[in-house]
Design a protein around this motif. Structure first.
Motif, PDB file in Angstrom:
ATOM      1  N   SER A 168      -5.198  22.891  -2.990  1.00 56.28           N
ATOM      2  CA  SER A 168      -6.100  22.004  -3.736  1.00 56.28           C
ATOM      3  C   SER A 168      -5.314  21.060  -4.639  1.00 56.28           C
ATOM      4  N   TYR A 169      -4.280  21.574  -5.270  1.00 53.01           N
ATOM      5  CA  TYR A 169      -3.441  20.751  -6.137  1.00 53.01           C
ATOM      6  C   TYR A 169      -2.726  19.676  -5.325  1.00 53.01           C
ATOM      7  N   ALA A 170      -2.155  20.063  -4.187  1.00 53.94           N
ATOM      8  CA  ALA A 170      -1.462  19.100  -3.326  1.00 53.94           C
ATOM      9  C   ALA A 170      -2.422  18.034  -2.809  1.00 53.94           C
ATOM     10  N   ALA A 171      -3.642  18.439  -2.462  1.00 54.42           N
ATOM     11  CA  ALA A 171      -4.642  17.471  -1.992  1.00 54.42           C
ATOM     12  C   ALA A 171      -5.010  16.494  -3.095  1.00 54.42           C
ATOM     13  N   ALA A 172      -5.090  16.978  -4.330  1.00 60.61           N
ATOM     14  CA  ALA A 172      -5.414  16.107  -5.455  1.00 60.61           C
ATOM     15  C   ALA A 172      -4.316  15.070  -5.681  1.00 60.61           C
ATOM     16  N   VAL A 173      -3.064  15.506  -5.620  1.00 62.56           N
ATOM     17  CA  VAL A 173      -1.941  14.576  -5.797  1.00 62.56           C
ATOM     18  C   VAL A 173      -1.909  13.563  -4.657  1.00 62.56           C
ATOM     19  N   GLY A 174      -2.141  14.033  -3.421  1.00 65.94           N
ATOM     20  CA  GLY A 174      -2.179  13.119  -2.282  1.00 65.94           C
ATOM     21  C   GLY A 174      -3.301  12.113  -2.388  1.00 65.94           C
ATOM     22  N   LEU A 175      -4.464  12.546  -2.878  1.00 64.87           N
ATOM     23  CA  LEU A 175      -5.588  11.623  -3.058  1.00 64.87           C
ATOM     24  C   LEU A 175      -5.272  10.611  -4.150  1.00 64.87           C
ATOM     25  N   PHE A 176      -4.590  11.044  -5.187  1.00 63.51           N
ATOM     26  CA  PHE A 176      -4.152  10.129  -6.247  1.00 63.51           C
ATOM     27  C   PHE A 176      -3.256   9.037  -5.669  1.00 63.51           C
ATOM     28  N   GLN A 177      -2.330   9.430  -4.808  1.00 63.29           N
ATOM     29  CA  GLN A 177      -1.467   8.452  -4.136  1.00 63.29           C
ATOM     30  C   GLN A 177      -2.290   7.442  -3.344  1.00 63.29           C
ATOM     31  N   GLY A 227      15.539  11.646  -8.032  1.00 62.45           N
ATOM     32  CA  GLY A 227      15.137  11.736  -6.630  1.00 62.45           C
ATOM     33  C   GLY A 227      13.837  12.468  -6.387  1.00 62.45           C
ATOM     34  N   SER A 228      13.214  13.027  -7.422  1.00 64.03           N
ATOM     35  CA  SER A 228      11.938  13.726  -7.265  1.00 64.03           C
ATOM     36  C   SER A 228      10.814  12.705  -7.144  1.00 64.03           C
ATOM     37  N   VAL A 229      10.103  12.722  -6.015  1.00 66.62           N
ATOM     38  CA  VAL A 229       9.049  11.743  -5.769  1.00 66.62           C
ATOM     39  C   VAL A 229       7.750  12.454  -5.396  1.00 66.62           C
ATOM     40  N   LEU A 230       6.677  11.685  -5.341  1.00 66.90           N
ATOM     41  CA  LEU A 230       5.354  12.254  -5.083  1.00 66.90           C
ATOM     42  C   LEU A 230       5.272  12.931  -3.725  1.00 66.90           C
ATOM     43  N   ILE A 258      -5.894   0.529  -4.341  1.00 59.29           N
ATOM     44  CA  ILE A 258      -6.056  -0.444  -5.424  1.00 59.29           C
ATOM     45  C   ILE A 258      -4.991  -1.535  -5.330  1.00 59.29           C
ATOM     46  N   LEU A 259      -3.757  -1.141  -5.030  1.00 58.87           N
ATOM     47  CA  LEU A 259      -2.673  -2.121  -4.903  1.00 58.87           C
ATOM     48  C   LEU A 259      -2.926  -3.087  -3.754  1.00 58.87           C
ATOM     49  N   ILE A 260      -3.379  -2.567  -2.606  1.00 61.57           N
ATOM     50  CA  ILE A 260      -3.662  -3.427  -1.453  1.00 61.57           C
ATOM     51  C   ILE A 260      -4.767  -4.420  -1.782  1.00 61.57           C
ATOM     52  N   LEU A 261      -5.852  -3.942  -2.393  1.00 57.49           N
ATOM     53  CA  LEU A 261      -6.970  -4.828  -2.735  1.00 57.49           C
ATOM     54  C   LEU A 261      -6.543  -5.900  -3.729  1.00 57.49           C
ATOM     55  N   THR A 262      -5.724  -5.500  -4.701  1.00 54.18           N
ATOM     56  CA  THR A 262      -5.274  -6.457  -5.719  1.00 54.18           C
ATOM     57  C   THR A 262      -4.368  -7.527  -5.121  1.00 54.18           C
ATOM     58  N   GLY A 315       0.795  -1.219   0.000  1.00 56.09           N
ATOM     59  CA  GLY A 315       0.000   0.000   0.000  1.00 56.09           C
ATOM     60  C   GLY A 315       0.828   1.269   0.000  1.00 56.09           C
ATOM     61  N   SER A 316       2.078   1.170   0.423  1.00 56.40           N
ATOM     62  CA  SER A 316       2.952   2.355   0.469  1.00 56.40           C
ATOM     63  C   SER A 316       3.889   2.416  -0.741  1.00 56.40           C
ATOM     64  N   LEU A 317       3.570   1.667  -1.793  1.00 61.27           N
ATOM     65  CA  LEU A 317       4.432   1.636  -2.968  1.00 61.27           C
ATOM     66  C   LEU A 317       4.472   2.993  -3.682  1.00 61.27           C
ATOM     67  N   MET A 318       3.427   3.797  -3.484  1.00 59.95           N
ATOM     68  CA  MET A 318       3.396   5.122  -4.097  1.00 59.95           C
ATOM     69  C   MET A 318       3.916   6.196  -3.148  1.00 59.95           C
ATOM     70  N   SER A 319       4.443   5.772  -2.012  1.00 62.07           N
ATOM     71  CA  SER A 319       4.993   6.719  -1.041  1.00 62.07           C
ATOM     72  C   SER A 319       6.429   6.332  -0.742  1.00 62.07           C
ATOM     73  N   ALA A 320       7.365   7.043  -1.332  1.00 58.65           N
ATOM     74  CA  ALA A 320       8.778   6.697  -1.191  1.00 58.65           C
ATOM     75  C   ALA A 320       9.413   7.283   0.061  1.00 58.65           C
ATOM     76  N   GLY A 321       8.688   8.167   0.763  1.00 54.02           N
ATOM     77  CA  GLY A 321       9.239   8.768   1.968  1.00 54.02           C
ATOM     78  C   GLY A 321       9.580  10.229   1.747  1.00 54.02           C
ATOM     79  N   TYR A 322       9.023  11.087   2.575  1.00 57.81           N
ATOM     80  CA  TYR A 322       9.204  12.528   2.387  1.00 57.81           C
ATOM     81  C   TYR A 322      10.529  13.036   2.946  1.00 57.81           C
TER      82      TYR A 322
END
Length: 303
Positions: free
Chosen positions: A270-279, A252-255, A285-289, A230-237
């Motif tokens: 709003s843009y940051a919230a949209a990107v975070g929601l995308f993550q 090195g640029s990550v989401l 979806i990855l966890i369910l799959t 589930g954290s595959l789209m989160s590389a660490g801030y």
């Protein structure tokens, strides 16, 4: 079971359920109540308008992110770094737990456990500062040793050739001890008679690990693997922000960093919230799959 029987059973064990109450309250306040703010991703958010008073924007900010010229680069970097951390870092706590279990000296085992746990409680700022002192070209102990051995000094930090090694290595060093705790508990719970039976059958220590210890931690490893996916789209801030520089920006640029910089540095909430929601949606979806695949392949799953 009828509703009345269920409530009767809950009431009979009310003391045990009371222990769950603080955790449930915490999750409700910090995980469910904030979901109300998801609508910011679909609005032109302003402080004066708030969550409900800001004008509706629909999928505007999602489209902006998909059209961003660095979209593919950021997405690729996030997936590569997260995959490397998962592929290399996930088995390491299992290996450490097995090695510690094989140690016969209890004092040595406890010492290694304590030393391996400590980095978990150290912030990334301290970790990166320590790495800078150790790996610097100007008097760093690591490069001093290399030069003493007749080798040339190496620019480990902010170097594209060593970027992934530094990122994955520091992540493993910081988390391996803490993540091994649950595997140590699982190994402790294995029936010792299984080891005795394996000895009688002539199995050496390696065979006992392969046929007894690893199957004993298999189920918990699958559960933790599903959660890790589930954290595959989160590389660490923090880690990527501190260990990435202009020279490594291309890889090195990550989401996570993009979200923080867009939302806080640039004020594009709003843009940051949209990107975070995308993550979050991709992570779900990855966890369910993976959960479905694990349930069919091994009968072990989260739900």
């Amino acid at each position: 079971m009828t509703a009345s029987l269920l409530w009767k059973k809950v009431w009979q064990h009310k003391v045990f359920y009371l222990f769950l109450l603080p955790g449930l309250v915490w999750f409700f306040i910090f995980s469910y109540v904030p979901l109300f703010g998801i609508q910011v991703a679909f609005r032109d958010y302003t402080f004066s308008g708030g969550f409900t008073g800001s004008p509706w924007a629909g999928m505007k900010y999602f489209q902006q992110f998909f059209d961003y010229y660095k979209f593919e680069e950021i997405l690729r970097n996030t997936v590569i770094i997260s995959f490397l951390k998962l592929a290399i870092g996930f088995p390491m706590p299992i290996v450490l737990a097995i090695l510690l279990n094989e140690v016969r000296s209890l004092k040595f085992q406890k010492t290694v456990q304590t030393l391996s746990y400590l980095p978990h409680f150290v912030s990334w700022i301290v970790v990166v500062t320590l790495m800078q002192r150790l790996l610097t070209l100007n008097g760093g102990p690591v490069n001093e040793v290399l030069m003493a051995l007749g080798m040339k000094p190496i620019q480990f930090l902010y170097n594209t050739s060593w970027f992934y090694q530094v990122i994955v290595g520091s992540e493993i060093w910081k988390s391996i001890g803490w993540n091994s705790i649950i595997y140590m508990a699982a190994i402790t719970g294995i029936d010792q008679q299984l080891y005795e039976a394996a000895k009688i059958d002539g199995a050496n220590r390696f065979r006992q690990i392969w046929h007894v210890t690893l199957p004993g931690v298999r189920n918990i490893a699958i559960i933790l693997f599903i959660l890790s996916i589930g954290s595959l789209m989160s590389a660490g801030y923090e880690q990527l922000l501190l260990l990435s520089g202009p020279a490594t920006a291309g890889i090195g640029s990550v989401l996570d960093v993009h979200v923080i910089q867009s939302g806080i540095s640039e004020g594009r909430l709003s843009y940051a919230a949209a990107v975070g929601l995308f993550q979050s949606v991709i992570g779900l979806i990855l966890i369910l799959t993976v959960n479905r695949i694990a349930r069919k392949a091994s009968d072990v799953s989260l739900f």
